[in-house]
Design a protein around this motif. Structure first.
Motif, PDB file in Angstrom:
ATOM      1  N   ARG A 105       0.814  -1.216   0.000  1.00  0.00           N
ATOM      2  CA  ARG A 105       0.000   0.000   0.000  1.00  0.00           C
ATOM      3  C   ARG A 105       0.846   1.265   0.000  1.00  0.00           C
ATOM      4  O   ARG A 105       0.557   2.214  -0.738  1.00  0.00           O
ATOM      5  N   ASP A 106       1.898   1.315   0.823  1.00  0.00           N
ATOM      6  CA  ASP A 106       2.727   2.529   0.885  1.00  0.00           C
ATOM      7  C   ASP A 106       3.373   2.830  -0.468  1.00  0.00           C
ATOM      8  O   ASP A 106       3.380   3.985  -0.922  1.00  0.00           O
ATOM      9  N   LYS A 107       3.881   1.792  -1.120  1.00  0.00           N
ATOM     10  CA  LYS A 107       4.503   1.992  -2.428  1.00  0.00           C
ATOM     11  C   LYS A 107       3.458   2.359  -3.470  1.00  0.00           C
ATOM     12  O   LYS A 107       3.717   3.160  -4.378  1.00  0.00           O
ATOM     13  N   ALA A 108       2.282   1.769  -3.346  1.00  0.00           N
ATOM     14  CA  ALA A 108       1.209   2.092  -4.284  1.00  0.00           C
ATOM     15  C   ALA A 108       0.844   3.566  -4.209  1.00  0.00           C
ATOM     16  O   ALA A 108       0.568   4.206  -5.232  1.00  0.00           O
ATOM     17  N   MET A 109       0.836   4.120  -3.000  1.00  0.00           N
ATOM     18  CA  MET A 109       0.507   5.532  -2.846  1.00  0.00           C
ATOM     19  C   MET A 109       1.557   6.419  -3.504  1.00  0.00           C
ATOM     20  O   MET A 109       1.234   7.471  -4.073  1.00  0.00           O
ATOM     21  N   VAL A 110       2.820   5.986  -3.467  1.00  0.00           N
ATOM     22  CA  VAL A 110       3.876   6.734  -4.161  1.00  0.00           C
ATOM     23  C   VAL A 110       3.606   6.728  -5.661  1.00  0.00           C
ATOM     24  O   VAL A 110       3.736   7.751  -6.345  1.00  0.00           O
ATOM     25  N   MET A 111       3.196   5.570  -6.176  1.00  0.00           N
ATOM     26  CA  MET A 111       2.881   5.454  -7.607  1.00  0.00           C
ATOM     27  C   MET A 111       1.738   6.389  -7.996  1.00  0.00           C
ATOM     28  O   MET A 111       1.818   7.115  -8.997  1.00  0.00           O
ATOM     29  N   ILE A 112       0.674   6.335  -7.229  1.00  0.00           N
ATOM     30  CA  ILE A 112      -0.506   7.142  -7.554  1.00  0.00           C
ATOM     31  C   ILE A 112      -0.185   8.630  -7.422  1.00  0.00           C
ATOM     32  O   ILE A 112      -0.584   9.439  -8.273  1.00  0.00           O
ATOM     33  N   ASP A 113       0.528   9.008  -6.373  1.00  0.00           N
ATOM     34  CA  ASP A 113       0.909  10.419  -6.201  1.00  0.00           C
ATOM     35  C   ASP A 113       1.785  10.896  -7.355  1.00  0.00           C
ATOM     36  O   ASP A 113       1.655  12.046  -7.823  1.00  0.00           O
ATOM     37  N   THR A 114       2.679  10.035  -7.815  1.00  0.00           N
ATOM     38  CA  THR A 114       3.538  10.391  -8.946  1.00  0.00           C
ATOM     39  C   THR A 114       2.715  10.578 -10.208  1.00  0.00           C
ATOM     40  O   THR A 114       2.941  11.514 -10.992  1.00  0.00           O
ATOM     41  N   ALA A 115       1.737   9.700 -10.419  1.00  0.00           N
ATOM     42  CA  ALA A 115       0.855   9.815 -11.581  1.00  0.00           C
ATOM     43  C   ALA A 115       0.100  11.139 -11.566  1.00  0.00           C
ATOM     44  O   ALA A 115      -0.019  11.823 -12.595  1.00  0.00           O
ATOM     45  N   ILE A 116      -0.395  11.520 -10.413  1.00  0.00           N
ATOM     46  CA  ILE A 116      -1.125  12.785 -10.272  1.00  0.00           C
ATOM     47  C   ILE A 116      -0.199  13.960 -10.577  1.00  0.00           C
ATOM     48  O   ILE A 116      -0.564  14.903 -11.298  1.00  0.00           O
ATOM     49  N   LYS A 117       1.022  13.899 -10.051  1.00  0.00           N
ATOM     50  CA  LYS A 117       1.996  14.967 -10.250  1.00  0.00           C
ATOM     51  C   LYS A 117       2.321  15.161 -11.729  1.00  0.00           C
ATOM     52  O   LYS A 117       2.353  16.298 -12.232  1.00  0.00           O
ATOM     53  N   VAL A 118       2.535  14.066 -12.438  1.00  0.00           N
ATOM     54  CA  VAL A 118       2.886  14.150 -13.860  1.00  0.00           C
ATOM     55  C   VAL A 118       1.756  14.785 -14.662  1.00  0.00           C
ATOM     56  O   VAL A 118       1.987  15.624 -15.545  1.00  0.00           O
ATOM     57  N   ARG A 119       0.533  14.413 -14.357  1.00  0.00           N
ATOM     58  CA  ARG A 119      -0.608  14.990 -15.086  1.00  0.00           C
ATOM     59  C   ARG A 119      -0.790  16.474 -14.786  1.00  0.00           C
ATOM     60  O   ARG A 119      -1.125  17.257 -15.673  1.00  0.00           O
ATOM     61  N   GLU A 120      -0.579  16.839 -13.551  1.00  0.00           N
ATOM     62  CA  GLU A 120      -0.778  18.242 -13.182  1.00  0.00           C
ATOM     63  C   GLU A 120       0.293  19.143 -13.790  1.00  0.00           C
ATOM     64  O   GLU A 120       0.033  20.302 -14.089  1.00  0.00           O
ATOM     65  N   GLU A 121       1.479  18.613 -13.984  1.00  0.00           N
ATOM     66  CA  GLU A 121       2.573  19.415 -14.539  1.00  0.00           C
ATOM     67  C   GLU A 121       2.445  19.609 -16.059  1.00  0.00           C
ATOM     68  O   GLU A 121       3.051  20.528 -16.606  1.00  0.00           O
ATOM     69  N   ASN A 122       1.689  18.747 -16.712  1.00  0.00           N
ATOM     70  CA  ASN A 122       1.526  18.857 -18.159  1.00  0.00           C
ATOM     71  C   ASN A 122       0.067  18.585 -18.512  1.00  0.00           C
ATOM     72  O   ASN A 122      -0.329  17.430 -18.711  1.00  0.00           O
ATOM     73  N   PRO A 123      -0.747  19.612 -18.611  1.00  0.00           N
ATOM     74  CA  PRO A 123      -2.182  19.420 -18.870  1.00  0.00           C
ATOM     75  C   PRO A 123      -2.479  18.620 -20.133  1.00  0.00           C
ATOM     76  O   PRO A 123      -3.479  17.906 -20.189  1.00  0.00           O
ATOM     77  N   ASP A 124      -1.607  18.703 -21.150  1.00  0.00           N
ATOM     78  CA  ASP A 124      -1.883  17.989 -22.392  1.00  0.00           C
ATOM     79  C   ASP A 124      -1.811  16.475 -22.201  1.00  0.00           C
ATOM     80  O   ASP A 124      -2.462  15.716 -22.931  1.00  0.00           O
ATOM     81  N   ILE A 125      -1.038  16.017 -21.210  1.00  0.00           N
ATOM     82  CA  ILE A 125      -0.921  14.575 -20.992  1.00  0.00           C
ATOM     83  C   ILE A 125      -2.248  13.978 -20.532  1.00  0.00           C
ATOM     84  O   ILE A 125      -2.497  12.782 -20.700  1.00  0.00           O
ATOM     85  N   LYS A 126      -3.118  14.818 -19.981  1.00  0.00           N
ATOM     86  CA  LYS A 126      -4.423  14.338 -19.519  1.00  0.00           C
ATOM     87  C   LYS A 126      -5.262  13.787 -20.662  1.00  0.00           C
ATOM     88  O   LYS A 126      -6.168  12.983 -20.429  1.00  0.00           O
ATOM     89  N   LYS A 127      -4.955  14.218 -21.888  1.00  0.00           N
ATOM     90  CA  LYS A 127      -5.693  13.722 -23.047  1.00  0.00           C
ATOM     91  C   LYS A 127      -5.319  12.279 -23.385  1.00  0.00           C
ATOM     92  O   LYS A 127      -6.019  11.623 -24.160  1.00  0.00           O
ATOM     93  N   HIS A 128      -4.234  11.787 -22.823  1.00  0.00           N
ATOM     94  CA  HIS A 128      -3.718  10.460 -23.170  1.00  0.00           C
ATOM     95  C   HIS A 128      -3.580   9.549 -21.942  1.00  0.00           C
ATOM     96  O   HIS A 128      -3.956   8.382 -22.011  1.00  0.00           O
ATOM     97  N   PHE A 129      -3.044  10.084 -20.865  1.00  0.00           N
ATOM     98  CA  PHE A 129      -2.875   9.312 -19.635  1.00  0.00           C
ATOM     99  C   PHE A 129      -4.138   9.483 -18.799  1.00  0.00           C
ATOM    100  O   PHE A 129      -4.274  10.409 -18.018  1.00  0.00           O
ATOM    101  N   LYS A 130      -5.079   8.541 -18.969  1.00  0.00           N
ATOM    102  CA  LYS A 130      -6.419   8.743 -18.417  1.00  0.00           C
ATOM    103  C   LYS A 130      -6.824   7.758 -17.326  1.00  0.00           C
ATOM    104  O   LYS A 130      -7.818   7.993 -16.642  1.00  0.00           O
ATOM    105  N   VAL A 131      -6.078   6.666 -17.160  1.00  0.00           N
ATOM    106  CA  VAL A 131      -6.583   5.569 -16.334  1.00  0.00           C
ATOM    107  C   VAL A 131      -5.604   5.166 -15.238  1.00  0.00           C
ATOM    108  O   VAL A 131      -4.395   5.065 -15.477  1.00  0.00           O
ATOM    109  N   ILE A 132      -6.143   4.950 -14.040  1.00  0.00           N
ATOM    110  CA  ILE A 132      -5.429   4.209 -13.011  1.00  0.00           C
ATOM    111  C   ILE A 132      -6.216   2.931 -12.761  1.00  0.00           C
ATOM    112  O   ILE A 132      -7.406   2.951 -12.439  1.00  0.00           O
ATOM    113  N   PHE A 133      -5.538   1.826 -12.956  1.00  0.00           N
ATOM    114  CA  PHE A 133      -6.124   0.494 -12.813  1.00  0.00           C
ATOM    115  C   PHE A 133      -5.510  -0.117 -11.556  1.00  0.00           C
ATOM    116  O   PHE A 133      -4.304  -0.312 -11.490  1.00  0.00           O
TER     117      PHE A 133
END
Length: 370
Positions: A105-133
């Motif tokens: 769980r702790d490592k998973a939260m790092v993954m999810i937080d990193t995913a959120i960070k990447v999307r927020e830093e580049n709004p255009d990536i939101k058009k392609h990186f859309k899913v957390i499974f």
């Protein structure tokens, strides 16, 4: 053209999910799948064991624009940016598969937080990186973090009870995975023909989509998933045996050569696992029967009760695959392996699946409904 609510929700051309298979990377496979018009999923499990299984970590970073000195979050950030760069021109849609079991769980939260960070830093990536499974754990409690960041949230389950738990958690797409599936299978063997329509009946509505997994590998099985009420199908083993797949050649060839009754179930990292039959896996099955019989009886065990020699054997066998050691290698695959006899390019595979499914559905309608 075959289209479903999954296509509309995520923005993909075809109602197919390429499974986020581990433990190796599938970084190149995800790009190829996304560019072929299906949902490509990046596996992240190879980032969890840098110290214990450095050969997997090293294989992962080779296609993640990273080095062995990078930490888990940095590797994932680099990988997401690479995937975006390689899919944006063709409009590819992708996501990440994150194991959220209690131990991770702790490592998973790092993954999810990193995913959120990447999307927020580049709004255009939101058009392609859309899913957390998410997988291998309880989804409850993750809604605010995942959906609050704007992701479509998917979670895989082996039971109606698990699907109902997902609905309570707020999951957008519930993937019902039957016992035919590869590597991680459930303790209680409920197969796709029973599980998928039961989950559809229990949870599918205007807000909750359902997809099938476990045995889906071609136009016939995609058509079957749609007829059973699903919004699409996830395919793992079929995509593993493709030219762009990152998995070692002996693993891919093992799927192609599996043949009739070509898999077996024995102990895996987190419970029962399905393996391609060979001398190594057959011995593992015998040892499992002696040391962890609950795998065959539907009786869960855990790391406090299991004979760890079984896990050590598995780790050694996976390492052998990574090193290309055919004699010691043990390779996971779904039952669909016995229906796979070629290794096409991903785009050619997707087009064949979709065309066949369209023809099948058209013929069924003509034959039965007139």
């Amino acid at each position: 053209m075959i289209k479903s609510r999954l296509c509309d929700l995520v923005g993909i051309k075809y109602p197919i999910i390429q499974a986020g298979m581990g433990p190796f990377s599938n970084n190149n496979l995800c790009v190829a799948a996304a560019n072929a018009g299906v949902l490509g999923l990046l596996s992240t499990s190879g980032l969890f064991n840098k110290q214990d299984q450095p050969w997997i970590y090293e294989a992962f970073i080779k296609t993640a624009d990273s080095t062995m000195n990078d930490d888990m979050a940095t590797v994932l950030e680099n990988l997401l940016k690479r995937t975006y760069r390689l899919t944006k021109d063709q409009g590819g849609i992708f996501g990440i598969n994150v194991m959220v079991s209690a131990e991770l769980r702790d490592k998973a939260m790092v993954m999810i937080d990193t995913a959120i960070k990447v999307r927020e830093e580049n709004p255009d990536i939101k058009k392609h990186f859309k899913v957390i499974f998410t997988s291998a754990g309880d989804p409850v409690g993750l809604k605010d973090k995942i959906k609050g960041a704007g992701f479509t949230w998917m979670h895989v389950v082996p039971s109606v009870k698990g699907a109902q738990r997902c609905k309570k958690a707020g999951v957008d797409v519930i993937v019902a995975s039957g016992h035919e599936g590869g590597f991680h299978t459930s303790w209680e063997p409920v197969h796709s023909m029973i599980l998928l329509p039961a989950v559809v009946e229990a949870v599918s509505d205007e807000k909750t989509l359902v997809c099938g997994a476990g045995g889906f590998c071609d136009g016939k099985t995609l058509a079957a998933a749609l007829v059973l009420g699903a919004d699409g199908a996830q395919m793992g083993t079929r995509f593993l045996a493709t030219q762009e797949s990152d998995f070692h050649q002996i693993w891919k060839q093992g799927v192609v050569d599996a043949g009739d009754r070509g898999t077996l179930v024995a102990r895996g990292f987190v419970g029962p696992a399905r393996w391609i039959k060979n001398k190594r896996s057959e011995l593992h099955a015998v040892n499992t029967l002696q040391k962890s019989p609950g795998v065959f009886l539907g009786t869960p065990d855990d790391y406090t009760t299991i004979d760890m020699a079984l896990i050590d054997y598995e780790v050694d066998s996976i390492r052998a695959v990574c090193l290309g050691d055919q004699e010691k290698a043990m390779m996971a695959a779904g039952e669909a392996a016995q229906r796979i006899n070629d290794m096409p390019k991903v785009n050619d595979l997707v087009q064949t699946i979709v065309t066949d499914a369209e023809n099948i559905l058209r013929n069924v309608q003509t034959k039965i409904l007139g």
